[in-house]
Design an enzyme around this catalytic site. Structure first.
Site, PDB file in Angstrom:
ATOM      1  N   HIS A 132     -45.935  25.260  -0.741  1.00  0.00           N
ATOM      2  CA  HIS A 132     -45.820  24.005  -1.002  1.00  0.00           C
ATOM      3  C   HIS A 132     -45.835  23.468  -2.403  1.00  0.00           C
ATOM      4  O   HIS A 132     -44.811  23.067  -2.797  1.00  0.00           O
ATOM      5  CB  HIS A 132     -47.052  23.049  -0.550  1.00  0.00           C
ATOM      6  N   ARG A 150     -47.653  15.126 -11.095  1.00  0.00           N
ATOM      7  CA  ARG A 150     -47.591  14.364 -12.286  1.00  0.00           C
ATOM      8  C   ARG A 150     -47.135  14.675 -13.633  1.00  0.00           C
ATOM      9  O   ARG A 150     -47.308  15.904 -13.844  1.00  0.00           O
ATOM     10  CB  ARG A 150     -49.160  13.811 -12.618  1.00  0.00           C
TER      11      ARG A 150
HETATM   12  C1  BG6 Z   1     -50.527  23.747   5.468  1.00  0.00           C
HETATM   13  C2  BG6 Z   1     -51.917  24.513   5.224  1.00  0.00           C
HETATM   14  O1  BG6 Z   1     -49.479  24.310   5.442  1.00  0.00           O
HETATM   15  O2  BG6 Z   1     -50.875  22.570   4.775  1.00  0.00           O
HETATM   16  C3  BG6 Z   1     -53.098  23.967   5.604  1.00  0.00           C
HETATM   17  O3  BG6 Z   1     -51.755  25.805   6.183  1.00  0.00           O
HETATM   18  C4  BG6 Z   1     -52.988  22.646   4.410  1.00  0.00           C
HETATM   19  O4  BG6 Z   1     -54.427  24.676   5.071  1.00  0.00           O
HETATM   20  C5  BG6 Z   1     -51.913  21.864   4.939  1.00  0.00           C
HETATM   21  O5  BG6 Z   1     -54.317  21.996   4.532  1.00  0.00           O
HETATM   22  C6  BG6 Z   1     -51.795  20.655   3.992  1.00  0.00           C
HETATM   23  O6  BG6 Z   1     -50.786  19.773   4.485  1.00  0.00           O
HETATM   24  P1  BG6 Z   1     -50.845  18.212   4.215  1.00  0.00           P
HETATM   25  O7  BG6 Z   1     -49.676  17.753   4.960  1.00  0.00           O
HETATM   26  O8  BG6 Z   1     -52.193  17.852   5.174  1.00  0.00           O
HETATM   27  O9  BG6 Z   1     -51.035  17.779   2.637  1.00  0.00           O
END
Ligand code: BG6
Length: 791
Positions: A272, A375
């Site tokens: 992410h 940011r």
């Molecule tokens: C997931 C992870 O991919 O993303 C989780 O496995 C995490 O551990 C989550 O909590 C966070 O996603 P969001 O959309 O809640 O920010």
């Protein structure tokens, strides 16, 4: 029945919604959607809602659908559970209650549960789809399989789908996969290769749900729409720092068996946060829908990242974590986990535009608030003597606020000291009424604020993009592997690091504050919460390398990091001795992920290494272009060569690409390399050959099936690998066994099985290629970490 349902809906519905965007989706006819893991958490929480939304948007344009929830359980057990989940879906705001009831009813009617366990189950499903199409006299537009199941089952399922469920007659076929896509570069490569034998790359949609978040999907369009303002300031002269932060308040109870193997870097940072970082720093494509260009521009960012040394990350673990692991995974009290639940990493880009700009990626569980943002903080060259409240003294920043936190809604914020962003996208609006909320200490009125008119769930957004065939919102295999090649060496170097223990929530106070110092990152406070010797259990005892014998050959063993330090030191010693003796050092290096940590160690700690007198050769190469991430030379270049002062003419990549084609026997690449070795290396005897050892016992590109006898006195040969890319060029055993010194590097738990097998070998010495390594008169040494040795 489908046709009647469809007609009813066409007359009933007059809804707004996303129009289909690309050719494939426009093909008329029927779409079958199969969700595996249909009653799992993700499906219940997001996927069915996303598919219902798609259904609502698409049926009015003449499309018909069937939805199949698939799982291991029998239909009598799972059907009621599936329908409980399906009943919870909700309609978009603009749909009246009456219409909503009809739509939901229709959705339930076109949905059913199927047990999908054996190949026969999949064959039955395929047959059922064909029969339905025939019965309703509709053509098929496409089939979509959504794998919301553990990753270790992917390859097997992909195989079954490939063998039984491909549509005929030109309908599209898409398979959606959820992370994790591997655990390291090696495992990601293995998974990619296994999936690649059943599915084509263009059929696979690897989801990163962050790319479906509206604000994140807005980053590139925002940069392009505001090009005029951003072009002059989006560079090292103006940007002070880039931050990508995801703070969470929850712990990981209930997910321990997954989380304890992965930790925060693999769970959210490798994917992410890295994706967001790339969107901020990549060159915007000339055309957003050109997914090839998007992939290439992202790859450029990854390849310009400077390798991550151990000092570029700090890690933490919330206090309760270890006891939660013990409880959930039935471990004994002395089992301490080292898995980080918090990490802050400092990245730097070797790129003229961003040189020297710190890029901070940070995420953790059990922190004080739930918030996510990216940011870009700009330098402020104002000196405010008296009133630092005046507009020109305020910070200059652009914030992509993913949601939650003090603001509670997704938004793009631009400091009024910068510029007023344009608003061209009809799905976004400007927020002008500001509550008392503060963002990073500044009142909201200090910013121009834009937010989506309607908030959409990331999964719903991505499902409609899968349907539209918009590949640029998904992770390509090249991107995936390039990202793992950035993160794997750091993960290896942190493997035995003890995380700072933090109490969780507000009590963390400043314990996790970090300080960026040059190229390094440190915790601000020096408090030592726990010392290694207090941890007990797992990896205590001995940081020293031990020396011994393995299979009658010298062996050095230690924890990974110490092992790599020792190997680097031995290499430097060998290099210095060779230079002293003959003025030159001939070093042959292998590819793959095992040596990456060594490359970093050499690049960032061995400043006195005699690179000027070193010739770097390759042990083997994959038959791909050297600009591809699968190329061994690409890795070698990115992780080592570009960081050291080695003369260009001392670098000898293998000539796998000749006459604009790859590894064709008649092009004579192997002979060319052999001739070069013969000309430059005295007696064709390398001073040092570094070999990684594969989990199947292969070394270089010499595998169990390779007919090594045929190589005779050849030094270099074309070979075949059982995994992709299949064609290789490799040094032969003749070349390897001519070397003065050979290091056999064996790293990681997954190699333990091989090590056990090797230790039991008696007469069957030719069973594994590695046992053919026997330099004479030179010597070989095993460098084996404790994980590989002891499992
Ligand atoms: C997931 C992870 O991919 O993303 C989780 O496995 C995490 O551990 C989550 O909590 C966070 O996603 P969001 O959309 O809640 O920010």
């Amino acid at each position: 029945m489908l046709v009647t349902a469809l007609l009813l809906l066409v007359t009933l519905c007059a809804l707004g919604g996303h129009a289909e965007k690309t050719g494939d989706a426009e093909r008329p006819g029927h779409v079958s959607v199969v969700v595996l893991g249909a009653t799992g958490d993700l499906a219940k929480k997001y996927l069915w809602q996303g598919f219902f939304q798609l259904y609502v948007e698409q049926v009015r344009s003449g499309r018909s659908f069937s939805f199949y929830g698939g799982g291991q359980r029998t239909a009598d057990v799972a059907t009621p559970i599936l329908f409980e989940a399906l009943k919870t879906v909700s309609c978009p705001k603009e749909v009246s209650q009456e219409r909503c009831a009809v739509l939901k009813d229709q959705f339930l009617r076109v949905s059913q549960y199927r047990q999908l366990k054996t190949l026969e189950n999949y064959q039955d499903l395929a047959q059922h789809i064909e029969q339905t199409l025939k019965k309703d006299n509709v053509t098929e537009a496409g089939r979509l399989f959504y794998l919301s199941v553990p990753a270790f089952t992917y390859a097997d399922i992909a195989d079954k789908i490939n063998n039984s469920c491909r549509p005929s007659g030109g309908a599209w076929f898409r398979v959606v996969l959820e992370k994790p896509f591997g655990h390291s570069l090696l495992s990601a490569e293995e998974l990619a290769s296994r999936l690649g034998s059943s599915l084509k790359e263009e059929e696979m949609y690897r989801i990163d749900h962050y790319l479906g978040k509206q604000v994140i999907a807005k980053i590139l369009p925002f940069r392009m729409e505001n090009k005029e303002f951003l072009d002059p300031i989006w560079n090292k002269h103006h940007i002070e720092r880039v931050e990508v932060v995801v703070k969470e308040t929850l712990d990981v109870k209930g997910r321990m068996s997954f989380y304890d193997e992965y930790g925060v870097i693999r769970d959210v940072i490798q994917n992410h946060l890295t994706e967001v970082m790339m969107l901020l720093t990549m060159r915007p494509p000339s055309n957003m829908s050109n997914s090839e260009e998007v992939v290439q521009n992202k790859l450029q960012v990854l390849s310009s990242l400077l390798p991550l040394g151990r000092n570029q990350a700090v890690i933490g673990q919330y206090q309760e974590y270890s006891s939660q692991v013990q409880l959930e995974l039935n471990k004994t009290k002395d089992r301490r986990s080292l898995t980080p639940t918090f990490a802050a990493v400092l990245l730097r880009l070797d790129d003229a535009q961003y040189e020297g700009v710190p890029v901070l990626l940070l995420s953790g569980k059990m922190l004080d608030e739930r918030v996510g943002y990216a940011r870009v903080l700009f330098k402020n060259d104002m000196f405010c003597l008296q009133n630092d409240n005046s507009v020109h003294c305020k910070p200059k920043q652009i914030v992509f606020y993913f949601g939650h936190g003090s603001l509670q809604y997704p938004a793009v914020l631009v400091s009024k000291t910068l510029f007023k962003p344009v608003l061209v996208d009809g799905e976004w609006k400007e927020v002008t009424e500001h509550s008392n909320v503060k963002v990073f200490g500044s009142p909201l009125s200090d910013f121009y604020v834009q937010t989506p008119k309607e908030q959409r769930e990331a999964y719903s957004e991505l499902i409609s993009r899968i349907y539209a065939g918009e590949k640029n919102s998904f992770i390509s295999v090249e991107n995936l592997l390039a990202s793992w090649s950035v993160w794997t060496p750091l993960l290896s170097s942190l493997y035995t690091e003890f995380p700072r223990i933090y109490p969780g929530g507000e009590d963390n106070v400043d314990l996790l504050d970090v300080q960026l110092k040059g190229n390094d990152i440190k915790f601000k406070s020096e408090v030592v919460i726990i010392r290694p010797d207090q941890m007990g259990g797992t990896s205590g005892g001995g940081y020293q390398a031990i020396h011994g014998k393995f299979c009658d050959t010298d062996m050095v063993s230690a924890w990974t990091e110490q092992l790599v330090e020792k190997l680097a030191a031995d290499l430097q010693e060998a290099a210095e001795a060779a230079v002293l003796e003959s003025g030159v050092f001939h070093l042959a290096l292998s590819g793959g992920s095992s040596p990456l940590a060594l490359f970093h160690r050499l690049a960032f700690h061995h400043f006195s290494f005699p690179w000027r007198y070193t010739h770097v050769w390759m042990v083997d190469e994959r038959c791909v272009s050297p600009t591809q991430v699968e190329s061994n030379f690409y890795l070698l270049h990115n992780h080592l060569l570009q960081h050291v002062k080695i003369p260009y003419f001392n670098i000898h990549p293998m000539p796998v690409e000749l006459n604009r084609r790859l590894c064709v026997e008649e092009d004579g690449g192997a002979q060319m390399y052999q001739e070069l070795i013969t000309q430059l290396v005295n007696g064709s005897s390398f001073h040092f050959v570094l070999l990684g050892v594969g989990y199947d016992g292969h070394v270089a590109s010499l595998f169990r099936g390779t007919e090594v006898e045929k190589h005779g006195e050849q030094l270099v040969a074309l070979t075949e690998s059982p995994t992709k890319p299949h064609q290789r060029m490799s040094l032969t055993f003749t070349a390897i066994n001519h070397a003065r010194r050979v290091a056999l590097l064996v790293i990681g738990k997954q190699k333990h099985e091989l090590v056990t097998q090797l230790s039991r070998l008696k007469n069957d010495k030719d069973r594994y290629p590695v046992t053919r390594v026997s330099p004479s008169p030179g010597k070989s040494v095993w460098y084996m970490d404790y994980d590989a040795l002891l499992g």
